[in-house]
Design an enzyme around this catalytic site. Structure first.
Site, PDB file in Angstrom:
ATOM      1  N   GLY A  36      48.853  40.405  48.161  1.00 55.60           N
ATOM      2  CA  GLY A  36      47.606  39.822  47.678  1.00 55.60           C
ATOM      3  C   GLY A  36      47.549  38.310  47.810  1.00 55.60           C
ATOM      4  O   GLY A  36      48.447  37.669  48.371  1.00 55.60           O
ATOM      5  N   ARG A 106      38.934  37.708  39.340  1.00 60.45           N
ATOM      6  CA  ARG A 106      37.541  37.480  38.910  1.00 60.45           C
ATOM      7  C   ARG A 106      36.643  37.019  40.051  1.00 60.45           C
ATOM      8  O   ARG A 106      37.113  36.425  41.014  1.00 60.45           O
ATOM      9  CB  ARG A 106      37.496  36.369  37.859  1.00 60.45           C
ATOM     10  CG  ARG A 106      37.949  36.757  36.508  1.00 60.45           C
ATOM     11  CD  ARG A 106      37.434  35.765  35.475  1.00 60.45           C
ATOM     12  NE  ARG A 106      38.171  34.515  35.442  1.00 60.45           N
ATOM     13  CZ  ARG A 106      37.729  33.423  34.815  1.00 60.45           C
ATOM     14  NH1 ARG A 106      36.548  33.432  34.204  1.00 60.45           N
ATOM     15  NH2 ARG A 106      38.462  32.320  34.791  1.00 60.45           N
ATOM     16  N   ASP A 175      48.558  27.298  33.135  1.00 60.66           N
ATOM     17  CA  ASP A 175      47.881  26.461  32.135  1.00 60.66           C
ATOM     18  C   ASP A 175      48.662  25.165  31.927  1.00 60.66           C
ATOM     19  O   ASP A 175      48.072  24.095  31.768  1.00 60.66           O
ATOM     20  CB  ASP A 175      47.754  27.231  30.816  1.00 60.66           C
ATOM     21  CG  ASP A 175      46.997  28.537  31.003  1.00 60.66           C
ATOM     22  OD1 ASP A 175      45.955  28.525  31.685  1.00 60.66           O
ATOM     23  OD2 ASP A 175      47.466  29.583  30.494  1.00 60.66           O
ATOM     24  N   HIS A 202      46.075  33.304  27.308  1.00 60.83           N
ATOM     25  CA  HIS A 202      45.650  32.890  28.647  1.00 60.83           C
ATOM     26  C   HIS A 202      44.223  33.345  28.944  1.00 60.83           C
ATOM     27  O   HIS A 202      43.990  34.174  29.819  1.00 60.83           O
ATOM     28  CB  HIS A 202      46.626  33.414  29.714  1.00 60.83           C
ATOM     29  CG  HIS A 202      46.189  33.037  31.105  1.00 60.83           C
ATOM     30  ND1 HIS A 202      46.215  31.742  31.570  1.00 60.83           N
ATOM     31  CD2 HIS A 202      45.661  33.777  32.114  1.00 60.83           C
ATOM     32  CE1 HIS A 202      45.742  31.703  32.802  1.00 60.83           C
ATOM     33  NE2 HIS A 202      45.390  32.929  33.164  1.00 60.83           N
TER      34      HIS A 202
END
Ligand code: NAD
Ligand code: LMR
Length: 340
Positions: A36, A106, A175, A202
């Site tokens: 991926g 997303r 983050d 997260h």
């Protein structure tokens, strides 16, 4: 022609410690979702890590190509590609660290929680296989929503009787990477020296960077600038999703962050002292069962979950406001694992 043949590599070496380095122990790292957007650059970075002796690349398809490609790099790790569920057991067997970036990313307008319906099932089945084939591996969960997929993994391992809370990590390193970059830019300090703990979870407001603890200290940041830095860190994923405009979410910065975190896990396993990274783990730092904070890594995984340290009033408020959302995401994961 002849020149080409003279320079050609010898036939493929056997799989055992071909480029062995005497000083470091053998360590197998498996990446699930290796073909991926994150998986491929993460495979590259783990191939470059001298602590890795065996790199196992698993995906439902396309891993033979990724593995052949990465395997030509003249570094220590022996690379194997595995495609399809019937090869998952072989991919996992003997793994010391399993990194999971499998699942859908997303698109603009989505929250990480919108990925739950697809990714929860993927994570559940991969963790079921981990419990069977490499129950003592350290698991680095990248698949979103991490606030729910980590609790799913914990439940799957509990049911299989293999759960060890010291060995399960939600990867929140991106983050921290973002908080460091954004802080260095605003505080005008050298980015390579910056440290910023990021706690909570997260997703959105559950991501709580503790800029009051950032080093090197900056005296010239106004409250409004701290708020803006906090918001940018919390929305960092969305910033990338929108810029990619339908082509997915962070992959390159995530691969970097995932490689940093896996390297810390390997160093801990190898007995290197004082390895501390933020991670979303089983925790008693707050009343929530899972929480991200600084974690000391060691030979068994988590050696110590470190406390939050002193918080500014703004951070204290952020902590209280993130708890209901984080709690709900954790409970959603637990419920899914026990119903399906
Ligand atoms: P991608 O779609 O590019 O790649 C995902 C890969 O997972 C694909 O190759 C797909 O074939 C594979 N896959 C799907 N089902 C699988 C299964 N059952 N077993 C093995 N592999 C399977 O997506 P991406 O951009 O690499 O993102 C992957 C995940 O990581 C997403 O859920 C994304 O939200 C998440 N993510 C997390 C962070 C974080 O900070 N934790 C950061 C970025 C992305
Ligand atoms: C990120 O923080 O970049 C990832 O969690 C991917 C996303 O959906 O934002």
């Amino acid at each position: 022609g002849a020149a080409l043949r003279r320079n050609a590599a010898p036939s493929r070496p056997s799989h055992r410690s071909h480029y062995s380095t005497a000083s470091e122990p053998e360590r197998k790292v498996a990446i699930l979702g290796a073909a991926g957007g994150i998986g491929q650059p993460l495979a590259l970075l783990m191939k470059l890590n001298p602590l890795v002796s065996s790199l196992s690349l698993y995906d439902i398809a396309n891993t033979p190509g990724v593995a052949a490609d990465v395997s030509h790099i003249n570094s220590r790790a022996q690379v194997e590609g595995y495609a399809g569920e019937e090869q998952l057991g072989k991919a996992l067997e003997g793994s010391d660290v399993v990194i999971i970036p499998a699942g859908v990313p997303r698109k603009p307008g989505m929250t990480r929680d919108d990925l739950f319906n697809i990714n929860a099932g993927i994570v559940k089945s991969l963790c079921t296989a981990i419990a069977k084939y490499c129950p003592s591996a350290l698991v680095n969960m990248i698949s979103n929503p991490v606030n729910s997929t980590l609790p799913i993994a914990a439940e799957v391992f509990k049911k299989a009787g293999t759960y060890d809370e010291k060995k399960l990590f939600g990867v929140t390193t991106l983050d921290v990477v973002r908080a460091k970059t954004f802080y260095a830019g605003k505080a005008e300090v050298p980015v390579a020296e910056v440290n910023v703990p990021v706690v909570g979870g997260h997703a959105g407001i559950t991501i709580l960077p503790l800029f009051s603890q950032a080093t090197p200290k900056s005296n010239n940041l106004a409250d409004e600038e701290i708020k803006a830095l906090t918001k940018r860190t919390q929305d960092g994923g969305t910033e990338v999703v929108e810029a990619k405009a339908g082509k997915g979410s962070a992959t390159l910065s995530m691969a970097y962050a995932g490689a940093i975190f896996a390297d810390a896990c390997l160093k801990g396993l190898n007995g290197v002292p004082d390895i501390v990274e933020c991670s979303f783990v089983q925790s008693s730092v707050t009343e929530l069962p899972f929480f991200a904070s600084k974690v000391r890594l060691g030979k068994n995984g988590v050696e110590e979950v470190l406390g939050l340290g002193p918080l500014s009033d703004y951070e204290q408020q952020g902590l209280e406001s993130l708890k209901p959302e984080l709690k709900a995401s954790i409970e959603k994961g637990i419920k899914f694992a026990n119903q399906n």
